[in-house]
Write a protein that holds these residues in place. Sequence first.
Motif, short mmCIF file in Angstrom:
data_model
loop_
_atom_site.label_atom_id
_atom_site.label_comp_id
_atom_site.label_asym_id
_atom_site.label_seq_id
_atom_site.Cartn_x
_atom_site.Cartn_y
_atom_site.Cartn_z
N LEU A 27 0.83 -1.22 0.00
CA LEU A 27 0.00 0.00 0.00
C LEU A 27 0.86 1.27 0.00
O LEU A 27 0.42 2.31 -0.47
N LYS A 28 2.07 1.13 0.53
CA LYS A 28 2.92 2.32 0.64
C LYS A 28 3.88 2.46 -0.53
O LYS A 28 4.48 3.51 -0.72
N LEU A 29 4.01 1.39 -1.31
CA LEU A 29 4.99 1.40 -2.42
C LEU A 29 4.81 2.58 -3.38
O LEU A 29 5.82 3.18 -3.80
N PRO A 30 3.54 2.94 -3.75
CA PRO A 30 3.39 4.05 -4.70
C PRO A 30 4.08 5.32 -4.22
O PRO A 30 4.58 6.10 -5.03
N PHE A 31 4.11 5.53 -2.89
CA PHE A 31 4.75 6.74 -2.39
C PHE A 31 6.24 6.76 -2.76
O PHE A 31 6.76 7.77 -3.23
N TYR A 32 6.90 5.60 -2.56
CA TYR A 32 8.33 5.54 -2.87
C TYR A 32 8.57 5.69 -4.38
O TYR A 32 9.50 6.38 -4.80
N ALA A 33 7.69 5.07 -5.18
CA ALA A 33 7.82 5.19 -6.63
C ALA A 33 7.63 6.66 -7.04
O ALA A 33 8.36 7.20 -7.88
N GLY A 34 6.63 7.31 -6.41
CA GLY A 34 6.34 8.72 -6.72
C GLY A 34 7.50 9.61 -6.33
O GLY A 34 7.90 10.51 -7.09
N ALA A 35 8.07 9.35 -5.14
CA ALA A 35 9.21 10.17 -4.68
C ALA A 35 10.38 10.01 -5.65
O ALA A 35 11.07 10.98 -5.99
N PHE A 36 10.55 8.78 -6.16
CA PHE A 36 11.64 8.55 -7.12
C PHE A 36 11.41 9.36 -8.39
O PHE A 36 12.32 10.03 -8.91
N LEU A 37 10.16 9.34 -8.88
CA LEU A 37 9.84 10.10 -10.12
C LEU A 37 10.05 11.60 -9.90
O LEU A 37 10.56 12.30 -10.77
N LEU A 38 9.64 12.10 -8.72
CA LEU A 38 9.81 13.54 -8.43
C LEU A 38 11.30 13.91 -8.43
O LEU A 38 11.69 14.93 -9.01
N CYS A 39 12.10 13.05 -7.81
CA CYS A 39 13.55 13.32 -7.79
C CYS A 39 14.10 13.31 -9.22
O CYS A 39 14.90 14.18 -9.60
N ALA A 88 15.22 18.51 -14.75
CA ALA A 88 15.02 19.95 -14.92
C ALA A 88 16.34 20.70 -14.72
O ALA A 88 16.67 21.63 -15.47
N VAL A 89 17.11 20.27 -13.71
CA VAL A 89 18.40 20.93 -13.44
C VAL A 89 19.33 20.76 -14.64
O VAL A 89 19.99 21.71 -15.08
N VAL A 90 19.36 19.53 -15.19
CA VAL A 90 20.23 19.26 -16.36
C VAL A 90 19.81 20.17 -17.51
O VAL A 90 20.65 20.81 -18.18
N LEU A 91 18.48 20.29 -17.74
CA LEU A 91 17.98 21.14 -18.84
C LEU A 91 18.40 22.60 -18.62
O LEU A 91 18.81 23.30 -19.56
N LEU A 92 18.31 23.03 -17.35
CA LEU A 92 18.67 24.41 -17.02
C LEU A 92 20.16 24.66 -17.33
O LEU A 92 20.52 25.68 -17.92
N ILE A 93 20.99 23.70 -16.93
CA ILE A 93 22.44 23.85 -17.15
C ILE A 93 22.72 23.93 -18.66
O ILE A 93 23.47 24.78 -19.15
N VAL A 94 22.04 23.03 -19.43
CA VAL A 94 22.22 23.02 -20.88
C VAL A 94 21.84 24.37 -21.46
O VAL A 94 22.53 24.96 -22.30
N ARG A 95 20.70 24.91 -20.93
CA ARG A 95 20.20 26.20 -21.42
C ARG A 95 21.20 27.32 -21.09
O ARG A 95 21.49 28.19 -21.92
N LEU A 96 21.76 27.27 -19.84
CA LEU A 96 22.71 28.30 -19.41
C LEU A 96 24.00 28.25 -20.24
O LEU A 96 24.70 29.24 -20.40
N LEU A 123 4.14 15.30 -12.75
CA LEU A 123 2.73 14.93 -12.54
C LEU A 123 2.60 13.48 -12.07
O LEU A 123 1.91 13.19 -11.10
N GLY A 124 3.32 12.59 -12.77
CA GLY A 124 3.27 11.17 -12.40
C GLY A 124 3.75 10.98 -10.97
O GLY A 124 3.13 10.25 -10.18
N GLY A 125 4.85 11.63 -10.63
CA GLY A 125 5.40 11.51 -9.28
C GLY A 125 4.43 12.03 -8.24
O GLY A 125 4.22 11.39 -7.20
N ALA A 126 3.81 13.19 -8.53
CA ALA A 126 2.88 13.77 -7.55
C ALA A 126 1.68 12.83 -7.35
O ALA A 126 1.24 12.60 -6.21
#
Length: 313
Positions: free
Chosen positions: A228-240, A246-254, A272-275
């Motif tokens: 029952l708790k597994l989705p939370f860990y999967a979601g946290a992984f997706l958010l990370c 996003a950070v990589v994209l920002l660096i590329v842009r800079l 969205l998936g992570g949330a």
Amino acid sequence: MKTLDLIIPCYNEEAVLPLFYEAVRKTLAALPDCRATLLFVDDGSTDGTLQVLKAFAARDGAVRYLSFSRNFGKEAAMLAGLRASGGDLVAIMDADLQHSPALLLPMLQAIEEGYDVAAAKRTDRTGETRLKSRLSDAFYHAANKITQVEIDPGAQDFRLMTRPVVNAVLSLCEHRRFTKGIFSFVGFRTKWIAHENTVRAAGETKWNYRKLWAYAVDGVLGYSDLPLKLPFYAGAFLLCAAVVYAVVLLIVRLCGAVPSAVHAVLVVLLLLGGAVLCALGVLGAYLARVYCEVKNRPDYIIRETNVPPQRGR
Ligand code: UDP
Ligand code: MG
């Protein structure tokens, strides 16, 4: 003199029951200071099991039987037997002689030594296919990692228990029962008695892979809230992953390059998936608590005390 109830779940066992009865009667005749009752539970057999049991009862006053309206499964049969038992000692054993009645002697000895439970533990896998042994080992390995109870892979349902243990087992009133987990949950001093696996004396096994799968699922879901708790860990992984992306994209842009819009869409999807998964995991955590409350398992089980009952416990 102690009273002993033997609970024997039977499902289509007409072929083996006469052999079982002879073997168990021989053992019981050798048991010192024990008045035994044979409590057969006919789990909705479609063969002549019930007729055989009635014939036993007609000639032996120590034979009792319960017969279900249909096949409810071994767990239900064991529960019905435990509920119907009243002996100081209660044993559960299979009808097919894979649980040798001769083991009752060392089991009784263990109880005399002060143990609350004497349980059979198989030492080998005779009579089992290699695939079944492998799957069974994998199940117990995984279950012991993720559930809150410890189940020995060799542990069998064949055991002798004192009345307080039976009462503790019956105090767990959940419906989807997984008795191996319940035995582990209630605790008590247990002596494990080594037991060689043997092939069935007659008849056929009632288990197929579909039933074993359902049994394994009951075992895991009854004693672990991790699924029952597994989705939370999967979601946290997706958010990370979304943040790193996003950070990589920002660096590329800079650095002056213009990343394709597809990357931005992927970041949003990951976010969205992570949330959503995290939210599901939070719901799961609450649901796990509700599940725990609904099962209403005792918070503790007292083995012995000298506090009088009216003092409240
Ligand atoms: N049994 C039962 N209901 C069922 C399946 C099995 O009461 O739905 C009984 C069966 O008659 C036997 C015991 O449970 O006394 C163990 O079953 P089986 O020997 O088929 O299992 P195995 O030893 O192959 O795991
Ligand atoms: Mg068997």
